[in-house]
Write a protein that holds these residues in place. Structure first.
Motif, PDB file in Angstrom:
ATOM      1  N   LYS A 188       0.835  -1.211   0.000  1.00 13.06           N
ATOM      2  CA  LYS A 188       0.000   0.000   0.000  1.00 13.06           C
ATOM      3  C   LYS A 188       0.867   1.257   0.000  1.00 13.06           C
ATOM      4  N   GLU A 189       1.939   1.249   0.803  1.00 15.00           N
ATOM      5  CA  GLU A 189       2.832   2.412   0.838  1.00 15.00           C
ATOM      6  C   GLU A 189       3.512   2.636  -0.504  1.00 15.00           C
ATOM      7  N   ARG A 190       3.970   1.552  -1.140  1.00 13.09           N
ATOM      8  CA  ARG A 190       4.611   1.690  -2.449  1.00 13.09           C
ATOM      9  C   ARG A 190       3.628   2.213  -3.493  1.00 13.09           C
ATOM     10  N   LEU A 191       2.408   1.670  -3.472  1.00 14.36           N
ATOM     11  CA  LEU A 191       1.405   2.124  -4.432  1.00 14.36           C
ATOM     12  C   LEU A 191       1.082   3.594  -4.226  1.00 14.36           C
ATOM     13  N   ARG A 192       0.950   4.022  -2.973  1.00 13.60           N
ATOM     14  CA  ARG A 192       0.689   5.433  -2.676  1.00 13.60           C
ATOM     15  C   ARG A 192       1.861   6.314  -3.115  1.00 13.60           C
ATOM     16  N   PHE A 193       3.092   5.800  -2.942  1.00 10.20           N
ATOM     17  CA  PHE A 193       4.270   6.562  -3.348  1.00 10.20           C
ATOM     18  C   PHE A 193       4.286   6.782  -4.863  1.00 10.20           C
ATOM     19  N   TRP A 194       4.029   5.713  -5.629  1.00 10.39           N
ATOM     20  CA  TRP A 194       4.044   5.847  -7.085  1.00 10.39           C
ATOM     21  C   TRP A 194       2.880   6.685  -7.598  1.00 10.39           C
ATOM     22  N   LEU A 195       1.733   6.618  -6.937  1.00 12.94           N
ATOM     23  CA  LEU A 195       0.615   7.475  -7.329  1.00 12.94           C
ATOM     24  C   LEU A 195       0.947   8.946  -7.102  1.00 12.94           C
ATOM     25  N   ASP A 196       1.629   9.238  -5.994  1.00 10.00           N
ATOM     26  CA  ASP A 196       2.044  10.622  -5.742  1.00 10.00           C
ATOM     27  C   ASP A 196       3.019  11.113  -6.809  1.00 10.00           C
ATOM     28  N   ILE A 197       3.930  10.222  -7.241  1.00  9.64           N
ATOM     29  CA  ILE A 197       4.889  10.616  -8.267  1.00  9.64           C
ATOM     30  C   ILE A 197       4.177  10.890  -9.598  1.00  9.64           C
ATOM     31  N   VAL A 198       3.218  10.018  -9.950  1.00  8.26           N
ATOM     32  CA  VAL A 198       2.517  10.197 -11.223  1.00  8.26           C
ATOM     33  C   VAL A 198       1.656  11.452 -11.211  1.00  8.26           C
ATOM     34  N   GLN A 199       1.012  11.747 -10.073  1.00  5.49           N
ATOM     35  CA  GLN A 199       0.113  12.899  -9.996  1.00  5.49           C
ATOM     36  C   GLN A 199       0.829  14.218  -9.733  1.00  5.49           C
ATOM     37  N   ASP A 200       2.122  14.169  -9.488  1.00  4.05           N
ATOM     38  CA  ASP A 200       2.877  15.402  -9.224  1.00  4.05           C
ATOM     39  C   ASP A 200       2.954  16.244 -10.498  1.00  4.05           C
ATOM     40  N   GLY A 201       2.682  17.532 -10.366  1.00  3.60           N
ATOM     41  CA  GLY A 201       2.693  18.422 -11.533  1.00  3.60           C
ATOM     42  C   GLY A 201       4.081  18.597 -12.123  1.00  3.60           C
ATOM     43  N   ASP A 202       5.105  18.671 -11.281  1.00  5.94           N
ATOM     44  CA  ASP A 202       6.474  18.820 -11.786  1.00  5.94           C
ATOM     45  C   ASP A 202       6.902  17.601 -12.601  1.00  5.94           C
ATOM     46  N   ASN A 203       6.512  16.405 -12.145  1.00 10.84           N
ATOM     47  CA  ASN A 203       6.864  15.208 -12.899  1.00 10.84           C
ATOM     48  C   ASN A 203       6.137  15.147 -14.236  1.00 10.84           C
ATOM     49  N   GLN A 204       4.900  15.601 -14.262  1.00 14.65           N
ATOM     50  CA  GLN A 204       4.173  15.639 -15.534  1.00 14.65           C
ATOM     51  C   GLN A 204       4.813  16.620 -16.508  1.00 14.65           C
ATOM     52  N   GLU A 205       5.243  17.759 -16.001  1.00 16.09           N
ATOM     53  CA  GLU A 205       5.942  18.715 -16.865  1.00 16.09           C
ATOM     54  C   GLU A 205       7.286  18.155 -17.338  1.00 16.09           C
ATOM     55  N   LEU A 206       7.951  17.371 -16.468  1.00 16.91           N
ATOM     56  CA  LEU A 206       9.209  16.746 -16.866  1.00 16.91           C
ATOM     57  C   LEU A 206       8.998  15.746 -17.994  1.00 16.91           C
TER      58      LEU A 206
END
Length: 310
Positions: A188-206
């Motif tokens: 659950k922690e890993r899934l939440r971590f990867w969801l945060d990375i995908v939903q991060d605006g800076d990562n989407q711009e990257l």
């Protein structure tokens, strides 16, 4: 004394400057001198042929790939740097050698597998001289037959082994049942971590920035000209007519540098023709876009997050 030392140091400095200048010239040539390439293929009567060639600095470094004839070959001036055809030839010779060695080994094993001679008469006589009782069984007092000592007690290990096996099975089941909640929480922690990375605006711009740079690299690698002559038949007249009409609908958008001639065959199912293309690319263009992505702060921030998670 000092004049000699100064002359030696000056000579060494001049040599180092020349070497640095030579390395700088080589680096500039690698970055700014374009690499020209040519490629193509042909398919006729069920046979195909694909070829690709590149040249750099007036043919100082050149390479060619021809399939299925010669493979890949790279040359620097007159020296062959890499030749896949020679490598395959060496592998084929090694395979033939291993086959010969295997044949000789099989012959040796066949010689070793011949039936042995029957036992001699003396061995049969010795076996007959062993004392036996009236029932024909060998006596217990003879040296060749081991005897059991009835005075030594025998332990029954079946109950102890069964008890140990039961304890080990119960312990294994407990160990397997115990970490299940911990594993689920970790997932659950890993899934939440990867969801945060995908939903991060800076990562989407990257990601958008990286896709833009990749598109520019592919655009710099695109061919400068393309020529093709194709004979197409889909086996049915209506399907062939539809495909030929689609070709004429797309042809105006191909441009002058893309010369494609398609000839339909309404009777046979066939695909034959020849293709040739060519272009050039500079290494500085690719290096520029790759460095722009690597120097992005958002990429470093993302890598730091991944390292902290690991």
């Amino acid at each position: 004394m000092w004049s000699v030392v100064i002359k030696i140091l000056s000579i060494l400095g001049i040599i180092l400057l020349l070497l640095a200048a030579f390395a700088l010239v080589i680096l500039l040539l690698i970055l700014f001198w374009p690499v020209s390439y040519r490629g193509g293929g042909s398919a006729q009567a069920g046979k195909y042929r694909v070829w690709f060639r590149f040249r750099w600095l007036f043919g100082l470094l050149r390479g060619a790939y021809v399939d299925p004839e010669d493979g890949f070959r790279v040359k620097l001036l007159w020296m062959t740097v890499y030749d896949s055809g020679r490598k395959h030839g060496d592998e084929a010779s090694e395979d033939r050698k291993s086959v010969r060695d295997g044949d000789s080994g099989e012959k040796a094993r066949s010689r070793d597998a011949r039936p042995k001679q029957p036992p001699r008469e003396a061995e049969r006589d010795q076996s007959e001289n062993i004392p036996a009782d009236k029932a024909g069984q060998p006596l217990s007092g003879s040296d060749d037959v081991p005897t059991d000592d009835p005075g030594e007690p025998t332990l029954d290990r079946s109950g102890v082994d069964a008890k140990k096996e039961g304890e080990s099975s119960v312990g294994g089941e407990a160990e397997q049942r115990q970490p299940l909640p911990e594993k689920s929480s970790q997932w659950k922690e890993r899934l939440r971590f990867w969801l945060d990375i995908v939903q991060d605006g800076d990562n989407q711009e990257l990601v958008k920035h990286g896709c833009t740079r990749l598109y520019k690299i592919i655009k710099s690698l695109r061919p400068r000209f393309l020529r093709a002559e194709v004979l197409v038949g889909l086996g049915e007249p209506d399907l062939t007519g539809y495909a030929y009409g689609g070709y004429w609908a797309v042809k105006p958008f191909l441009g002058k540098k893309c010369q494609v001639a398609v000839t339909p065959d309404f009777e046979r199912k066939i695909l034959e023709g020849e293709l040739a293309l060519g272009g050039r690319v500079m290494a500085v263009t690719v290096v520029h876009h790759v460095v722009r992505v690597l120097l992005d702060r958002r990429l470093r921030r993302l890598l730091n997050k991944l390292k902290s998670q690991n």
